[in-house]
Design a protein around this motif. Structure first.
Motif, mmCIF file in Angstrom:
data_model
loop_
_atom_site.group_PDB
_atom_site.id
_atom_site.type_symbol
_atom_site.label_atom_id
_atom_site.label_comp_id
_atom_site.label_asym_id
_atom_site.label_seq_id
_atom_site.Cartn_x
_atom_site.Cartn_y
_atom_site.Cartn_z
ATOM 1 N N GLU A 71 -56.072 47.358 -15.384
ATOM 2 C CA GLU A 71 -54.839 46.524 -15.701
ATOM 3 C C GLU A 71 -55.254 45.086 -16.064
ATOM 4 N N MET A 72 -56.230 44.562 -15.415
ATOM 5 C CA MET A 72 -56.574 43.020 -15.586
ATOM 6 C C MET A 72 -57.528 43.144 -17.096
ATOM 7 N N PHE A 73 -58.265 44.041 -17.240
ATOM 8 C CA PHE A 73 -59.066 44.431 -18.370
ATOM 9 C C PHE A 73 -58.198 44.499 -19.500
ATOM 10 N N ASP A 74 -57.008 45.141 -19.491
ATOM 11 C CA ASP A 74 -55.823 45.343 -20.631
ATOM 12 C C ASP A 74 -55.360 43.997 -21.017
ATOM 13 N N GLN A 75 -55.353 43.138 -20.202
ATOM 14 C CA GLN A 75 -54.770 41.834 -20.263
ATOM 15 C C GLN A 75 -55.493 40.871 -20.954
ATOM 16 N N GLU A 76 -56.959 41.043 -20.879
ATOM 17 C CA GLU A 76 -57.701 39.959 -21.217
ATOM 18 C C GLU A 76 -57.824 39.608 -22.622
ATOM 19 N N PRO A 77 -57.681 40.585 -23.927
ATOM 20 C CA PRO A 77 -57.374 40.004 -25.091
ATOM 21 C C PRO A 77 -56.357 38.855 -25.256
ATOM 22 N N GLU A 78 -55.074 38.988 -24.605
ATOM 23 C CA GLU A 78 -54.245 37.923 -24.479
ATOM 24 C C GLU A 78 -54.612 36.785 -23.921
ATOM 25 N N VAL A 79 -55.497 36.830 -23.002
ATOM 26 C CA VAL A 79 -56.041 35.705 -22.338
ATOM 27 C C VAL A 79 -56.872 34.930 -23.128
ATOM 28 N N ILE A 80 -57.747 35.640 -24.057
ATOM 29 C CA ILE A 80 -58.639 34.912 -25.032
ATOM 30 C C ILE A 80 -57.798 34.392 -26.094
ATOM 31 N N TYR A 81 -56.672 35.100 -26.823
ATOM 32 C CA TYR A 81 -55.809 34.446 -27.780
ATOM 33 C C TYR A 81 -55.220 33.302 -27.116
ATOM 34 N N ASP A 82 -54.660 33.318 -25.894
ATOM 35 C CA ASP A 82 -53.978 32.002 -25.345
ATOM 36 C C ASP A 82 -55.021 30.880 -25.332
ATOM 37 N N TYR A 83 -56.370 31.292 -24.842
ATOM 38 C CA TYR A 83 -57.368 30.128 -24.885
ATOM 39 C C TYR A 83 -57.691 29.635 -26.225
ATOM 40 N N ILE A 84 -57.703 30.382 -27.109
ATOM 41 C CA ILE A 84 -57.905 29.924 -28.706
ATOM 42 C C ILE A 84 -56.936 28.778 -29.022
ATOM 43 N N GLU A 85 -55.650 29.277 -28.935
ATOM 44 C CA GLU A 85 -54.549 28.209 -29.269
ATOM 45 C C GLU A 85 -54.970 27.071 -28.379
ATOM 46 N N ARG A 86 -54.876 27.206 -27.208
ATOM 47 C CA ARG A 86 -54.855 25.909 -26.228
ATOM 48 C C ARG A 86 -56.157 25.238 -26.508
ATOM 49 N N ARG A 87 -57.581 25.652 -27.032
ATOM 50 C CA ARG A 87 -58.581 24.868 -27.229
ATOM 51 C C ARG A 87 -58.292 24.265 -28.487
ATOM 52 N N ARG A 88 -57.797 25.048 -29.461
ATOM 53 C CA ARG A 88 -57.631 24.504 -30.907
ATOM 54 C C ARG A 88 -56.508 23.093 -30.623
ATOM 55 N N ASN A 89 -55.407 23.210 -30.064
ATOM 56 C CA ASN A 89 -54.542 22.024 -29.677
ATOM 57 C C ASN A 89 -55.200 20.910 -28.937
ATOM 58 N N TYR A 90 -56.134 21.156 -28.028
ATOM 59 C CA TYR A 90 -56.882 20.084 -27.286
ATOM 60 C C TYR A 90 -57.938 19.489 -28.648
ATOM 61 N N LEU A 91 -58.735 20.410 -29.145
ATOM 62 C CA LEU A 91 -59.752 19.642 -30.256
ATOM 63 C C LEU A 91 -58.924 19.152 -31.268
ATOM 64 N N THR A 92 -57.842 19.420 -31.731
ATOM 65 C CA THR A 92 -57.189 18.967 -32.975
ATOM 66 C C THR A 92 -56.546 17.294 -32.291
ATOM 67 N N SER A 93 -56.300 17.189 -31.081
ATOM 68 C CA SER A 93 -55.861 15.835 -30.538
ATOM 69 C C SER A 93 -57.091 15.126 -30.253
ATOM 70 N N ARG A 94 -58.160 15.517 -30.391
ATOM 71 C CA ARG A 94 -59.413 14.677 -29.901
ATOM 72 C C ARG A 94 -60.320 14.306 -31.441
ATOM 73 N N LEU A 95 -59.952 15.197 -32.342
ATOM 74 C CA LEU A 95 -60.852 14.717 -33.702
ATOM 75 C C LEU A 95 -60.832 13.312 -34.024
ATOM 76 N N ILE A 96 -59.755 12.658 -33.715
ATOM 77 C CA ILE A 96 -59.748 11.167 -33.964
ATOM 78 C C ILE A 96 -60.889 10.472 -33.492
ATOM 79 N N LYS A 97 -61.457 10.848 -32.239
ATOM 80 C CA LYS A 97 -62.485 10.246 -31.461
ATOM 81 C C LYS A 97 -63.766 10.337 -32.154
ATOM 82 N N LEU A 98 -63.821 11.064 -33.215
ATOM 83 C CA LEU A 98 -64.985 11.160 -33.968
ATOM 84 C C LEU A 98 -65.190 10.410 -35.364
ATOM 85 N N GLU A 99 -64.092 9.844 -35.552
ATOM 86 C CA GLU A 99 -63.901 8.993 -36.643
ATOM 87 C C GLU A 99 -64.995 7.793 -36.551
#
Length: 363
Positions: free
Chosen positions: A335-363
């Protein structure tokens, strides 16, 4: 869904006395003889447990060396990883494939189903060894390869372990292939990383490090969020043709939203600037930092998206699920295995949001 493994079947046979010896001291690095059978072809091998903290797990991981015949698909050795703390069993492979997609040298990997003396051991990830055969398969120039084996592989003059000056700049590394002269080149590179003046760093470091490839490797860590990737989950290759050092990832199961214990990881756990002495100095150079920012933006536009990653996740998930149902260590967690794809997709979305907010630090 049919309860039948579609993965390559690896049959291990270890003499009961040798198996008892293997189990007697899981920290012993002395291998025992065994036989590996695949598609009715037998290989005489040496086998030993691999890893550090993972040796304590009930589902063991293995290091296999071939000696009769002495090659298997061109390799002298392979690693079989249990992926025990990753409920998806795919994060390591997903990471290596991602690194390759963004232009970084990366070991080949595939899932297999393992039995030991007729007993099901379950789903494993076979990892290519990073050695001279790794270079040969890719038609790369001969060169030295060093494994980063502990926290002292931090590109610093100071030890990560005891916070004192290193007695040798080889500390933290193990040469897998190459010559003693390559040990000198490694130490020279680490010395230069720490002693080139700020004014000269941009023009001098490119004589030692392939900056473009280093930044791609750095980006791979940042997107997959492997906290240990900066100091010991890597190999380093000195290209014999360019005479520059390049990075190769290793051990990437604690990624894509889960940590080394399999727990959910915060999306801001690894900062956008990364870690280690070399990364800090490279990103202190305006041109390199802008190059890194542009690279992150390009990868976020193309590879690090749910749209791009979802078919890859679903393919691996569907490929191994029938075998997971036969894995004695994993089948009760389906059951946990079956939920893992969504965990990965959620991570991608959250990580993208974080990185987008921090890109300005590299200017």
């Amino acid at each position: 869904m049919e309860n039948k493994s579609e993965l390559p079947l690896y049959k291990l046979f270890i003499n009961p006395m040798d198996l008892m010896e293997l189990k007697r001291d899981i920290w012993n690095d002395e291998p025992v003889p065994a036989i590996l059978t695949k598609n009715k072809k037998k290989y005489d091998i040496d086998i030993v447990y691999r890893g550090e903290h993972i040796r304590d797990f009930s589902k063991k991981s293995y290091h296999i060396s071939f000696y009769k015949p002495n090659r298997y698909r061109g390799a002298k050795e392979i690693h079989l990883n249990a992926e025990y703390k990753d409920p998806s069993l795919i994060r390591n492979k997903l990471s290596f494939d991602f690194f390759e997609d963004i232009g970084t040298l990366s070991p080949h990997s595939q899932h297999v189903f393992l039995t030991l003396n007729g007993k099901k051991e379950g789903v494993y990830l076979e990892l290519e060894s990073v050695d001279e055969n790794f270079l040969t398969k890719r038609k790369l120039p001969n060169g030295a390869i060093f494994y980063a084996i502990d926290g002292d592989a931090n590109f610093s003059l100071m030890s990560e372990l005891d916070h004192e000056a290193k007695k040798s700049l080889k500390l933290g590394y193990e040469r897998k292939c190459g010559t003693p002269l390559d040990d000198y080149y490694l130490q020279e590179m680490i010395y230069k990383v720490n002693t080139i003046s700020k004014a000269d760093f941009e023009t001098e470091i490119i004589k030692f490090i392939d900056i473009n490839k280093y930044l791609r490797w750095l980006a791979g860590i940042i997107f997959t969020q492997n906290y240990d990737g900066f100091v010991h989950n890597y190999a380093i290759y000195r290209n014999g043709e360019t005479e520059l050092f390049e990075m190769i990832p290793w051990d990437y199961d604690a990624t894509w939203g889960r940590d080394i214990n399999g727990e959910i990881m915060d999306a801001d756990y690894v900062r956008i600037e990364g870690f280690n002495s070399l990364t800090a100095r490279i990103l202190d150079v305006d041109q390199f930092r802008k190059q890194y920012k542009k690279l992150l933006e390009e990868i976020m536009d193309h590879q690090f998206t749910i749209e791009y990653m979802k078919p890859k996740v679903e393919y691996l998930y569907n490929l191994i699920r029938p075998s997971v149902l036969m894995d004695p260590f994993e089948k009760d967690n389906i059951e946990m295995f079956d939920q893992e794809p969504e965990v990965i997709y959620d991570y991608i979305e959250r990580r993208r949001n974080y990185l987008t907010s921090r890109l300005i630090k590299l200017e």
